[in-house]
Design an enzyme around this catalytic site. Structure first.
Site, mmCIF file in Angstrom:
data_model
loop_
_atom_site.group_PDB
_atom_site.id
_atom_site.type_symbol
_atom_site.label_atom_id
_atom_site.label_comp_id
_atom_site.label_asym_id
_atom_site.label_seq_id
_atom_site.Cartn_x
_atom_site.Cartn_y
_atom_site.Cartn_z
ATOM 1 N N CYS A 71 20.122 49.257 60.602
ATOM 2 C CA CYS A 71 19.956 49.599 59.188
ATOM 3 C C CYS A 71 18.833 48.752 58.582
ATOM 4 O O CYS A 71 18.825 47.523 58.716
ATOM 5 C CB CYS A 71 21.250 49.344 58.431
ATOM 6 S SG CYS A 71 21.144 49.665 56.662
ATOM 7 N N CYS A 77 22.035 44.509 51.849
ATOM 8 C CA CYS A 77 23.255 45.247 51.508
ATOM 9 C C CYS A 77 24.492 44.434 51.849
ATOM 10 O O CYS A 77 24.526 43.732 52.854
ATOM 11 C CB CYS A 77 23.264 46.576 52.252
ATOM 12 S SG CYS A 77 24.736 47.575 51.939
ATOM 13 N N GLN A 284 43.693 55.802 56.028
ATOM 14 C CA GLN A 284 42.808 54.927 56.791
ATOM 15 C C GLN A 284 41.408 55.521 56.887
ATOM 16 O O GLN A 284 41.254 56.702 57.194
ATOM 17 C CB GLN A 284 43.363 54.701 58.203
ATOM 18 C CG GLN A 284 44.688 53.954 58.248
ATOM 19 C CD GLN A 284 44.544 52.454 58.030
ATOM 20 O OE1 GLN A 284 43.456 51.937 57.757
ATOM 21 N NE2 GLN A 284 45.649 51.737 58.132
ATOM 22 N N CYS A 409 46.246 43.965 57.544
ATOM 23 C CA CYS A 409 44.794 44.025 57.347
ATOM 24 C C CYS A 409 44.221 42.644 57.023
ATOM 25 O O CYS A 409 43.035 42.519 56.737
ATOM 26 C CB CYS A 409 44.439 45.013 56.239
ATOM 27 S SG CYS A 409 45.140 44.598 54.629
#
Length: 456
Positions: A71, A77, A284, A409
């Site tokens: 990228c 970013c 998800q 998570c």
């Protein structure tokens, strides 16, 4: 150490966000984008009594695990943190991240298995959320820059599904062509705050959600023209919504939504089960790895078919429904009423008759089950990032379920909760699953079994 000083820094470790870690004069120095084993020339950009942060000025030597990010806005970013690290090393770092937090809780890391990765760790996200802003005199769409709310424009995001990534740009162009403006965070003015698009990985169904900043915009007829044009150009678009968020908040979606085209839901599947997806549904973002995650949980639990399961923090029922064909009964508890409504729709969609989803807090509903003399053989939890609270752990321990399946998570809160549960349970296995390649995030599946001494 003071700002703008230059040092030669040896990277001895990577931190929880994959930042490099060095030590200079006994002080910890965090070096973003550096990899263990590298030596760099670093410039101090922030320093306090506890630590410093350095920016890489040049490399003395580089790691064999360093790769060129695909990228072209990676360095600016804030969406990815690991594109400069080869994928095998990413998986290794995620395993080490989990190992480190387990060690802090004095949990034996022999139970930790290798991280399960993806074959193709790109283009996996089934949901895009682009901020739309009026910045520097023009309307733009992109992602937030690292540690700021400045927008970085990009032509292609390599972790988003390409179809919806390209579609988001088309939606943006139509909005601007029809006279709408991006949101300005300083003035709190502007029409469009975000463009959110979801796509079913298996079905190809697409939902477009346009988040507006003013209640009056919910009645603006221009949106219907835009919806007609989008639907005409893309037959996979099944739903288009407006969502109102007129509060000064970092939340993307507001409470009020209005459908302007198509169906109430789109659909996707995880394994053999199908699920409704609404604008606010939790689903998800990596469908392929979600299947791996749930299948891993099912295998580790080694269900016989006669178990009663409590599915706590059950959301839209995705885990409980996935396990339903291997157990006698599933009871799901979820505090969000809309999620429970969706869970019950998902039960009907899949013809699942041995599950029941109830709205309420875990604490009050567990007390209700105690009064009904309903006891679980297995408890499954998938809590938010903050993990389980002390009261929930107390109730879970009180049931003496034979097994606990914990989907997490957040490795740090997972380790903390496993430590608390280990008073009565033996931690049998922990398997990290990479749902977020090219980032530092990792999910874990853990299974615990009741100690022999605790069995009644």
């Amino acid at each position: 150490m003071v700002k703008n000083e230059i040092y030669e820094l040896e990277i001895i470790d990577n931190g929880t966000s994959f930042e490099g870690i060095a030590k200079q004069n006994g002080k910890v120095v965090f070096v973003p984008d550096a990899i263990t084993g590298e030596k760099v020339i670093g410039k101090i950009i922030k320093s306090n009594k506890d630590y410093s942060i350095a920016k890489i000025e040049s490399f003395i030597n580089t790691s064999k695990h360093r790769v060129e990010p695909i990228c072209n806005v990676f360095k600016r970013c804030g969406g990815c943190s690991a594109q400069h690290i080869d994928y095998d090393m990413q998986l290794s770092l995620k395993n080490k991240l989990v190992s480190n937090v387990l060690k802090k809780q004095n949990i034996d890391t022999a139970v930790l298995k290798n991280t399960i990765g993806m074959g193709m760790p790109y283009y996996y996200r089934n949901k895009v959320q682009y901020p739309v802003r009026y910045q520097n005199g023009k309307n733009i769409i992109g992602f937030y820059a690292k540690r700021t709310h400045d927008i970085v424009e990009n032509e292609c995001c390599f972790i988003q599904n390409r179809v919806i990534d390209m579609l988001s740009k088309e939606v943006f162009e139509l909005l601007i062509k029809n006279g709408f403006s991006g949101y300005n965070e300083q003035s709190l003015k502007g029409d469009i705050r975000h463009i959110l698009i979801r796509r079913g990985y298996h079905t190809g169904d697409i939902m477009v959600v346009i988040i507006v900043n003013n209640k009056k915009l919910l009645k603006d007829l221009r949106f219907y023209n835009i919806a007609d044009e989008l639907a005409k150009n893309n037959k996979s678009i099944k739903s288009i919504f407006l969502n109102l968020n007129d509060k000064n908040t970092n939340e993307i979606l507001g409470e009020v939504e209005k459908k302007i085209y198509g169906e109430d839901y789109i659909f996707d599947s995880i394994g053999e089960f199908n699920y409704h997806i609404s604008p606010k549904s939790f689903f998800q973002v990596n469908t392929i790895q979600a299947e791996v995650l749930y299948e891993t949980l099912k295998n580790l639990l080694n269900l016989s078919g006669n178990e009663i399961i409590f599915d706590l923090y059950s959301g839209v029922g995705s885990i409980g429904i996935f396990l339903s064909n291997k157990v006698k009964k599933v009871y799901g508890i979820e505090i969000e009423k809309q999620a429970v409504e969706m869970a019950n729709l998902n039960l009907k969609l899949n013809n699942v008759s041995n599950a029941e989803y109830i709205a309420g807090s875990v604490e009050e509903k567990i007390e209700e089950f105690e009064k009904r003399n309903i006891k679980p053989d297995v408890i499954v939890v998938d809590p938010p990032r903050r993990g389980l609270d002390e009261k929930s752990i107390e109730y879970i321990l009180g049931f003496n379920a034979k097994k606990i399946g914990y989907v997490s998570c957040n490795p740090a809160t997972l380790a903390r909760d496993l430590k608390a549960l280990s008073n009565k349970y033996t931690i049998k296995e922990i398997i990290p699953v990479d749902l977020f390649p090219n980032s530092h995030h990792v999910e874990c599946v853990s299974v615990l079994e009741l100690k022999e001494s605790m069995k009644i």
